[in-house]
Scaffold this active site. Structure first.
Site, PDB file in Angstrom:
ATOM      1  N   CYS A 114      -2.148   6.777 -14.094  1.00  0.00           N
ATOM      2  CA  CYS A 114      -1.745   8.172 -13.860  1.00  0.00           C
ATOM      3  C   CYS A 114      -1.390   8.896 -15.158  1.00  0.00           C
ATOM      4  O   CYS A 114      -1.355  10.128 -15.180  1.00  0.00           O
ATOM      5  CB  CYS A 114      -0.575   8.232 -12.894  1.00  0.00           C
ATOM      6  SG  CYS A 114      -1.013   7.559 -11.292  1.00  0.00           S
ATOM      7  N   HIS A 251       2.488  15.416 -13.803  1.00  0.00           N
ATOM      8  CA  HIS A 251       1.688  14.556 -12.918  1.00  0.00           C
ATOM      9  C   HIS A 251       2.220  14.750 -11.499  1.00  0.00           C
ATOM     10  O   HIS A 251       3.427  14.766 -11.274  1.00  0.00           O
ATOM     11  CB  HIS A 251       1.832  13.094 -13.346  1.00  0.00           C
ATOM     12  CG  HIS A 251       1.236  12.139 -12.366  1.00  0.00           C
ATOM     13  ND1 HIS A 251      -0.020  12.335 -11.825  1.00  0.00           N
ATOM     14  CD2 HIS A 251       1.712  11.008 -11.807  1.00  0.00           C
ATOM     15  CE1 HIS A 251      -0.284  11.353 -10.983  1.00  0.00           C
ATOM     16  NE2 HIS A 251       0.755  10.530 -10.939  1.00  0.00           N
ATOM     17  N   ASN A 281      -1.584  12.612  -4.686  1.00  0.00           N
ATOM     18  CA  ASN A 281      -1.567  12.031  -6.029  1.00  0.00           C
ATOM     19  C   ASN A 281      -3.005  11.683  -6.418  1.00  0.00           C
ATOM     20  O   ASN A 281      -3.590  10.747  -5.877  1.00  0.00           O
ATOM     21  CB  ASN A 281      -0.684  10.783  -6.028  1.00  0.00           C
ATOM     22  CG  ASN A 281      -0.560  10.136  -7.394  1.00  0.00           C
ATOM     23  OD1 ASN A 281      -1.327  10.440  -8.314  1.00  0.00           O
ATOM     24  ND2 ASN A 281       0.394   9.237  -7.548  1.00  0.00           N
TER      25      ASN A 281
HETATM   26  N1  ACO Z   1       5.454   6.487   7.218  1.00  0.00           N
HETATM   27  C1  ACO Z   1       6.603   6.154   7.805  1.00  0.00           C
HETATM   28  N2  ACO Z   1       7.472   5.292   7.273  1.00  0.00           N
HETATM   29  C2  ACO Z   1       7.140   4.750   6.093  1.00  0.00           C
HETATM   30  C3  ACO Z   1       5.947   5.053   5.416  1.00  0.00           C
HETATM   31  C4  ACO Z   1       5.084   5.965   6.046  1.00  0.00           C
HETATM   32  N3  ACO Z   1       3.915   6.336   5.485  1.00  0.00           N
HETATM   33  N4  ACO Z   1       5.908   4.367   4.261  1.00  0.00           N
HETATM   34  C5  ACO Z   1       7.043   3.648   4.200  1.00  0.00           C
HETATM   35  N5  ACO Z   1       7.785   3.880   5.289  1.00  0.00           N
HETATM   36  C6  ACO Z   1       9.086   3.312   5.640  1.00  0.00           C
HETATM   37  C7  ACO Z   1       9.394   2.032   4.917  1.00  0.00           C
HETATM   38  O1  ACO Z   1       8.795   0.944   5.573  1.00  0.00           O
HETATM   39  C8  ACO Z   1      10.889   2.001   4.990  1.00  0.00           C
HETATM   40  O2  ACO Z   1      11.258   1.532   6.257  1.00  0.00           O
HETATM   41  P1  ACO Z   1      12.474   0.484   6.425  1.00  0.00           P
HETATM   42  O3  ACO Z   1      13.681   1.221   5.885  1.00  0.00           O
HETATM   43  O4  ACO Z   1      12.493   0.232   7.900  1.00  0.00           O
HETATM   44  O5  ACO Z   1      12.085  -0.692   5.595  1.00  0.00           O
HETATM   45  C9  ACO Z   1      11.292   3.463   4.919  1.00  0.00           C
HETATM   46  O6  ACO Z   1      10.106   4.212   5.225  1.00  0.00           O
HETATM   47  C10 ACO Z   1      11.817   3.895   3.563  1.00  0.00           C
HETATM   48  O7  ACO Z   1      10.937   3.415   2.560  1.00  0.00           O
HETATM   49  P2  ACO Z   1      11.240   3.672   1.060  1.00  0.00           P
HETATM   50  O8  ACO Z   1      10.168   2.991   0.249  1.00  0.00           O
HETATM   51  O9  ACO Z   1      12.667   3.385   0.725  1.00  0.00           O
HETATM   52  O10 ACO Z   1      11.028   5.255   1.014  1.00  0.00           O
HETATM   53  P3  ACO Z   1      11.243   6.201  -0.218  1.00  0.00           P
HETATM   54  O11 ACO Z   1      12.209   7.250   0.144  1.00  0.00           O
HETATM   55  O12 ACO Z   1      11.465   5.443  -1.491  1.00  0.00           O
HETATM   56  O13 ACO Z   1       9.832   6.905  -0.323  1.00  0.00           O
HETATM   57  C11 ACO Z   1       7.857   6.727  -1.642  1.00  0.00           C
HETATM   58  C12 ACO Z   1       8.671   6.131  -0.525  1.00  0.00           C
HETATM   59  C13 ACO Z   1       7.359   8.101  -1.201  1.00  0.00           C
HETATM   60  C14 ACO Z   1       6.652   5.820  -1.892  1.00  0.00           C
HETATM   61  C15 ACO Z   1       8.734   6.857  -2.887  1.00  0.00           C
HETATM   62  O14 ACO Z   1       9.378   5.654  -3.177  1.00  0.00           O
HETATM   63  C16 ACO Z   1       7.933   7.249  -4.100  1.00  0.00           C
HETATM   64  O15 ACO Z   1       7.390   8.328  -4.176  1.00  0.00           O
HETATM   65  N6  ACO Z   1       7.900   6.380  -5.130  1.00  0.00           N
HETATM   66  C17 ACO Z   1       7.185   6.643  -6.321  1.00  0.00           C
HETATM   67  C18 ACO Z   1       5.763   6.443  -6.041  1.00  0.00           C
HETATM   68  C19 ACO Z   1       4.950   7.075  -7.081  1.00  0.00           C
HETATM   69  O16 ACO Z   1       5.285   8.097  -7.595  1.00  0.00           O
HETATM   70  N7  ACO Z   1       3.847   6.427  -7.353  1.00  0.00           N
HETATM   71  C20 ACO Z   1       2.952   6.916  -8.215  1.00  0.00           C
HETATM   72  C21 ACO Z   1       3.474   6.977  -9.640  1.00  0.00           C
HETATM   73  S1  ACO Z   1       2.351   6.361 -10.660  1.00  0.00           S
HETATM   74  C22 ACO Z   1       0.972   6.937 -10.061  1.00  0.00           C
HETATM   75  O17 ACO Z   1       0.851   8.122  -9.824  1.00  0.00           O
HETATM   76  C23 ACO Z   1      -0.141   5.948  -9.761  1.00  0.00           C
END
Ligand code: ACO
Length: 324
Positions: A114, A251, A281
């Site tokens: 990314c 990004h 993304n």
């Molecule tokens: N729909 C519903 N529930 C979901 C989904 C979904 N699509 N995905 C995960 N969940 C659930 C999980 O299983 C978890 O459930 P649990 O509490 O029963 O275990 C709950 O939602 C919370 O999950 P978290 O991972 O804690 O959610 P968070 O608030 O952290 O959001 C996210 C997840 C959006 C992925 C966030 O962590 C994020 O954006 N992280 C950075 C990711 C990123 O930016 N990646 C790219 C950067 S580098 C690049 O661009 C390649």
């Protein structure tokens, strides 16, 4: 006299197929509400089965050339940032050259996931300053839909396909931050974070392309911290700070990462170009896509100070400060 690499034009291409969040609801345990509230994403585009990364890149390159009022004869080289190439080799850049009918100059790919466009722009800037090229096409192009695990709801709802491009040209400056062009850059990587974001396949291991794996929560925390730091470093190098920035063009991974970084930099959200809601993304394509959108709708204007920052697999991260 100082040589500056100035953006003369930007363009982008998005595949036709628009995929709203509701598309996932039919077969995955997720909801439009969850995706919107956790990521800010409302829809994304997916490439058609017969559309490859080089096709997206070539469309974006043509749009950037049009915006600059130039043609391929004016270009000395093509640099493509991508982690989803058509083939293991040759490079996507050489395929773009072929498709543009460009039989002179050079082309190569940059792979920093990314952060790829930040790395590509920094390399292009160095080539221009070194006198290796006077005009370069710098492209970010991805088909991340091809490396999704469609059973993994925590990743497959986040990514999209697309391409953005800029034409970068050598121009004379005074050596001050008032010059147009790239003013500073900061690049970083740290392989200890490999497990946070990677693809579980490759040529010398599994022999196939693999699927994306991500630890979203720890990555989120690293992202806000490292993006703020690299943005500050890039601005400090030219004696500027967040209050001097006209536009953050970040990004586009997650609206909450973008908001957190802008807040820490002291930049209000009305000075941030946002496309994550429409594109998801798109990895290395997201910054040039956002630059092109912001320039085309008249928000980014000649003379504006633009700060772009990105983080991705590696981890690799960095920032570029430039005057449009
Ligand atoms: N729909 C519903 N529930 C979901 C989904 C979904 N699509 N995905 C995960 N969940 C659930 C999980 O299983 C978890 O459930 P649990 O509490 O029963 O275990 C709950 O939602 C919370 O999950 P978290 O991972 O804690 O959610 P968070 O608030 O952290 O959001 C996210 C997840 C959006 C992925 C966030 O962590 C994020 O954006 N992280 C950075 C990711 C990123 O930016 N990646 C790219 C950067 S580098 C690049 O661009 C390649």
């Amino acid at each position: 006299m100082t040589v500056r690499a100035v953006i003369e034009g930007a363009g982008h291409y998005l595949p036709e197929r628009v995929v709203p969040n509701s598309w996932f609801e039919g077969w995955l345990d997720t909801s439009d509400e969850w995706i919107r509230s956790r990521s800010g994403i409302e829809r994304r585009r997916f490439a058609a089965d017969d559309e490859a990364t080089s096709d997206l890149a070539t469309h974006a390159a043509r749009a950037a050339l049009d915006a600059a009022g130039l043609n391929v004869d004016d270009i000395d080289g093509v640099i493509v940032a991508t982690s989803t190439p058509d083939l293991t080799f040759p490079s996507v850049a050489t395929m773009v050259q072929r498709d543009l009918g460009m039989t002179h100059g050079f082309g190569f790919d940059v792979q920093a996931v990314c952060a790829g466009f930040i790395y590509a722009l920094t390399n292009a800037n160095a080539l221009i300053i070194a006198g290796q090229a006077r005009r370069l096409l710098v492209i970010g192009a991805e088909t991340f839909s091809r490396i999704m695990d469609w059973q993994d709801r925590s990743t497959c709802v986040l990514f999209g396909d697309g391409a953005g491009a800029v034409v970068l040209s050598a121009q004379e400056g005074n050596g001050t931050p008032d010059d147009r062009g790239i003013l500073s850059a900061d690049l970083n990587s740290d392989g200890r974070y490999r497990e946070m974001l990677y693809v579980d396949g490759g040529v010398s291991t599994t022999g196939d392309a693999g699927k994306l794996r991500m630890q979203g929560n720890p990555l989120f925390r690293q992202a806000v911290e490292k993006l703020t730091e690299t943005a500050d470093v890039a601005l400090e190098k030219i004696g500027l700070s967040g209050s001097d920035v006209d536009w953050i063009v970040p990004h586009q991974a997650n609206i909450r990462i973008i908001q957190g970084t802008a807040r820490k930099m002291g930049v209000p959200m009305d000075r941030v170009i946002l496309t994550v809601q429409d594109h998801g993304n798109t990895s290395a394509a997201s910054i040039p896509l956002a630059l092109s959108v912001g320039a085309a709708d008249g928000r980014i204007r000649k003379g504006d100070l633009v700060l772009s920052e990105a983080i991705g697999g590696g981890l690799a991260w960095g920032a570029v400060a430039l005057r449009w």
